[in-house]
Design a protein around this motif. Structure first.
Motif, PDB file in Angstrom:
ATOM      1  N   MET A   1     -62.438 -27.928 -85.023  1.00  9.34           N
ATOM      2  CA  MET A   1     -63.123 -27.802 -83.786  1.00  9.34           C
ATOM      3  C   MET A   1     -62.990 -29.280 -83.155  1.00  9.34           C
ATOM      4  N   ASN A   2     -62.923 -29.835 -81.762  1.00  7.10           N
ATOM      5  CA  ASN A   2     -63.285 -31.121 -81.329  1.00  7.10           C
ATOM      6  C   ASN A   2     -64.827 -31.241 -80.873  1.00  7.10           C
ATOM      7  N   ALA A   3     -64.971 -32.514 -81.013  1.00  7.90           N
ATOM      8  CA  ALA A   3     -65.991 -32.604 -80.869  1.00  7.90           C
ATOM      9  C   ALA A   3     -66.519 -33.423 -79.860  1.00  7.90           C
ATOM     10  N   PRO A   4     -67.633 -33.438 -78.918  1.00 10.60           N
ATOM     11  CA  PRO A   4     -68.014 -33.350 -77.679  1.00 10.60           C
ATOM     12  C   PRO A   4     -66.813 -34.383 -76.959  1.00 10.60           C
ATOM     13  N   ARG A   5     -67.263 -35.393 -76.897  1.00 10.92           N
ATOM     14  CA  ARG A   5     -66.420 -35.827 -76.377  1.00 10.92           C
ATOM     15  C   ARG A   5     -64.724 -36.235 -76.098  1.00 10.92           C
ATOM     16  N   GLY A   6     -64.056 -35.658 -77.059  1.00 12.56           N
ATOM     17  CA  GLY A   6     -62.758 -35.320 -77.280  1.00 12.56           C
ATOM     18  C   GLY A   6     -62.586 -34.380 -76.674  1.00 12.56           C
ATOM     19  N   ARG A   7     -63.748 -32.494 -76.536  1.00 10.02           N
ATOM     20  CA  ARG A   7     -63.154 -31.926 -75.313  1.00 10.02           C
ATOM     21  C   ARG A   7     -63.325 -32.370 -74.374  1.00 10.02           C
ATOM     22  N   ARG A   8     -64.342 -33.189 -74.261  1.00 10.16           N
ATOM     23  CA  ARG A   8     -64.252 -33.942 -72.304  1.00 10.16           C
ATOM     24  C   ARG A   8     -63.203 -34.566 -72.064  1.00 10.16           C
ATOM     25  N   ILE A  27     -59.845 -23.605 -65.713  1.00  4.85           N
ATOM     26  CA  ILE A  27     -59.875 -25.201 -67.148  1.00  4.85           C
ATOM     27  C   ILE A  27     -59.930 -24.647 -68.118  1.00  4.85           C
ATOM     28  N   ALA A  28     -61.055 -23.854 -68.437  1.00  2.00           N
ATOM     29  CA  ALA A  28     -61.254 -22.086 -69.525  1.00  2.00           C
ATOM     30  C   ALA A  28     -60.134 -21.724 -70.087  1.00  2.00           C
ATOM     31  N   GLU A  29     -59.142 -21.439 -69.181  1.00  2.00           N
ATOM     32  CA  GLU A  29     -57.657 -20.724 -69.801  1.00  2.00           C
ATOM     33  C   GLU A  29     -57.004 -21.636 -70.204  1.00  2.00           C
ATOM     34  N   GLN A  30     -56.996 -22.573 -69.822  1.00  2.00           N
ATOM     35  CA  GLN A  30     -55.951 -23.658 -70.622  1.00  2.00           C
ATOM     36  C   GLN A  30     -56.292 -23.959 -71.798  1.00  2.00           C
ATOM     37  N   LEU A  31     -57.391 -24.272 -71.573  1.00  2.00           N
ATOM     38  CA  LEU A  31     -57.913 -24.885 -72.818  1.00  2.00           C
ATOM     39  C   LEU A  31     -58.453 -23.915 -74.117  1.00  2.00           C
ATOM     40  N   ASP A  32     -58.820 -22.536 -73.500  1.00  2.00           N
ATOM     41  CA  ASP A  32     -59.164 -21.609 -74.011  1.00  2.00           C
ATOM     42  C   ASP A  32     -60.568 -22.100 -74.787  1.00  2.00           C
ATOM     43  N   VAL A  33     -61.103 -22.151 -74.399  1.00  2.00           N
ATOM     44  CA  VAL A  33     -62.835 -22.105 -74.703  1.00  2.00           C
ATOM     45  C   VAL A  33     -63.630 -21.261 -73.563  1.00  2.00           C
ATOM     46  N   HIS A  34     -64.954 -21.670 -73.444  1.00  2.00           N
ATOM     47  CA  HIS A  34     -65.465 -20.659 -72.182  1.00  2.00           C
ATOM     48  C   HIS A  34     -66.325 -21.168 -71.245  1.00  2.00           C
ATOM     49  N   ALA A  35     -65.858 -20.571 -70.607  1.00  2.00           N
ATOM     50  CA  ALA A  35     -66.003 -21.333 -69.241  1.00  2.00           C
ATOM     51  C   ALA A  35     -67.482 -22.176 -69.326  1.00  2.00           C
ATOM     52  N   ASN A  36     -69.077 -22.061 -70.013  1.00  2.00           N
ATOM     53  CA  ASN A  36     -69.801 -22.851 -70.741  1.00  2.00           C
ATOM     54  C   ASN A  36     -69.685 -24.169 -70.567  1.00  2.00           C
ATOM     55  N   THR A  37     -68.911 -23.755 -71.689  1.00  2.00           N
ATOM     56  CA  THR A  37     -68.283 -25.780 -72.036  1.00  2.00           C
ATOM     57  C   THR A  37     -67.511 -26.279 -71.297  1.00  2.00           C
ATOM     58  N   VAL A  38     -66.546 -25.504 -70.231  1.00  2.00           N
ATOM     59  CA  VAL A  38     -66.003 -26.779 -68.948  1.00  2.00           C
ATOM     60  C   VAL A  38     -66.680 -27.373 -68.321  1.00  2.00           C
ATOM     61  N   ARG A  39     -67.737 -26.485 -68.029  1.00  2.00           N
ATOM     62  CA  ARG A  39     -69.039 -26.749 -67.032  1.00  2.00           C
ATOM     63  C   ARG A  39     -69.808 -28.007 -67.799  1.00  2.00           C
ATOM     64  N   PHE A  40     -70.290 -27.374 -68.883  1.00  2.00           N
ATOM     65  CA  PHE A  40     -70.774 -28.994 -69.593  1.00  2.00           C
ATOM     66  C   PHE A  40     -70.171 -30.109 -69.549  1.00  2.00           C
ATOM     67  N   HIS A  41     -69.097 -29.900 -69.871  1.00  2.00           N
ATOM     68  CA  HIS A  41     -68.214 -31.462 -69.683  1.00  2.00           C
ATOM     69  C   HIS A  41     -67.980 -31.183 -68.227  1.00  2.00           C
ATOM     70  N   LEU A  42     -68.026 -30.845 -67.616  1.00  2.00           N
ATOM     71  CA  LEU A  42     -67.583 -31.466 -65.533  1.00  2.00           C
ATOM     72  C   LEU A  42     -68.873 -32.536 -65.283  1.00  2.00           C
ATOM     73  N   ASP A  43     -70.209 -31.504 -65.898  1.00  2.00           N
ATOM     74  CA  ASP A  43     -71.286 -32.240 -65.194  1.00  2.00           C
ATOM     75  C   ASP A  43     -71.584 -33.923 -65.853  1.00  2.00           C
ATOM     76  N   ALA A  44     -70.676 -33.863 -67.071  1.00  2.00           N
ATOM     77  CA  ALA A  44     -70.411 -35.124 -67.622  1.00  2.00           C
ATOM     78  C   ALA A  44     -69.760 -36.070 -66.808  1.00  2.00           C
ATOM     79  N   LEU A  45     -69.063 -35.762 -66.600  1.00  2.00           N
ATOM     80  CA  LEU A  45     -67.687 -36.503 -66.365  1.00  2.00           C
ATOM     81  C   LEU A  45     -68.059 -36.138 -64.724  1.00  2.00           C
ATOM     82  N   LEU A  46     -68.597 -35.542 -64.171  1.00  2.00           N
ATOM     83  CA  LEU A  46     -69.898 -35.714 -62.562  1.00  2.00           C
ATOM     84  C   LEU A  46     -70.090 -37.490 -62.297  1.00  2.00           C
ATOM     85  N   ALA A  47     -71.049 -37.228 -63.262  1.00  2.00           N
ATOM     86  CA  ALA A  47     -71.930 -37.951 -63.179  1.00  2.00           C
ATOM     87  C   ALA A  47     -70.809 -39.093 -64.471  1.00  2.00           C
TER      88      ALA A  47
END
Length: 211
Positions: A1-8, A27-47
């Protein structure tokens, strides 16, 4: 499993490779992860201003989908190696015919620039303003009661000062001189004596009102 920064980075890479803005679900479908995971990292990338929101087309009743697109530019959260830059600059100045003079000149320019931000401190004497400046820069200054000496208990460039005192110490001297000149102070910083003790450098001051 990727570390948080790697997933970001994965989320950002998907958006950079995309021809059009993408939804969280896509995005979640392409990475095969949960949508909440994508949402979490998008919040950080937006900031970090690495991605931006894009309004989706209103092709059916209700709120249009939120889409995201990558923002061009270097990653501001990437690693920094300022020590390598500092080493290169110190070695370059040290190789000059008169490294001390060049270092003092550079320090004076820096001191004048820093002093300009403190010109409104009219209720402070020049020595007090200099002590405040040195304290903010991490020198842990200790002025004597007569106002003719300032002990520096810490050096924010300690490793470089030990290896290249002929460059770093003149920069610090020039910084103090440049600040005093910018303030139009009747006090001058005549010299800086490095490591008079293992935990103390001493700046010597002179002038008509050194208190």
């Amino acid at each position: 499993m990727n570390a948080p920064r790697g997933r970001r980075r994965d989320v950002l890479a998907v958006l950079r490779d995309a021809d059009t803005p993408m939804s969280i679900a896509a995005i979640a479908e392409q990475l095969d992860v949960h949508a909440n995971t994508v949402r979490f990292h998008l919040d950080a990338l937006l900031a970090q201003e690495q991605v931006r929101r894009v309004a989706g087309a209103r092709d059916k009743p209700g709120r249009p989908p939120q889409l995201f697109a990558a923002v061009g530019g270097m990653d501001p959260s990437g690693p920094r190696h300022y020590r390598l830059l500092a080493e290169a600059l110190v070695e370059s100045v040290g190789a000059e015919a008169a490294p001390g003079a060049a270092a003092i000149a550079a320090g004076r320019k820096m001191g004048a620039r820093l002093a300009a931000d403190r010109s409104d401190a009219a209720d402070r004497t020049p020595v007090e303003k200099l002590v405040d400046l040195l304290d903010d820069l991490g020198f842990a200054p200790e002025p004597d009661q007569a106002g003719t000496e300032i002990a520096l208990r810490h050096c924010p460039f300690l490793e470089f000062a030990r290896e290249h005192p002929d460059v770093i110490c003149p920069v610090h001297l020039g910084l103090m001189q440049g600040a005093m000149t910018a303030w139009g102070a009747p006090v001058t910083v005549d010299s800086l004596h490095p490591f008079v003790e293992s935990d103390r450098c001493v700046a010597q001051l002179s002038g008509s009102t050194a208190t």
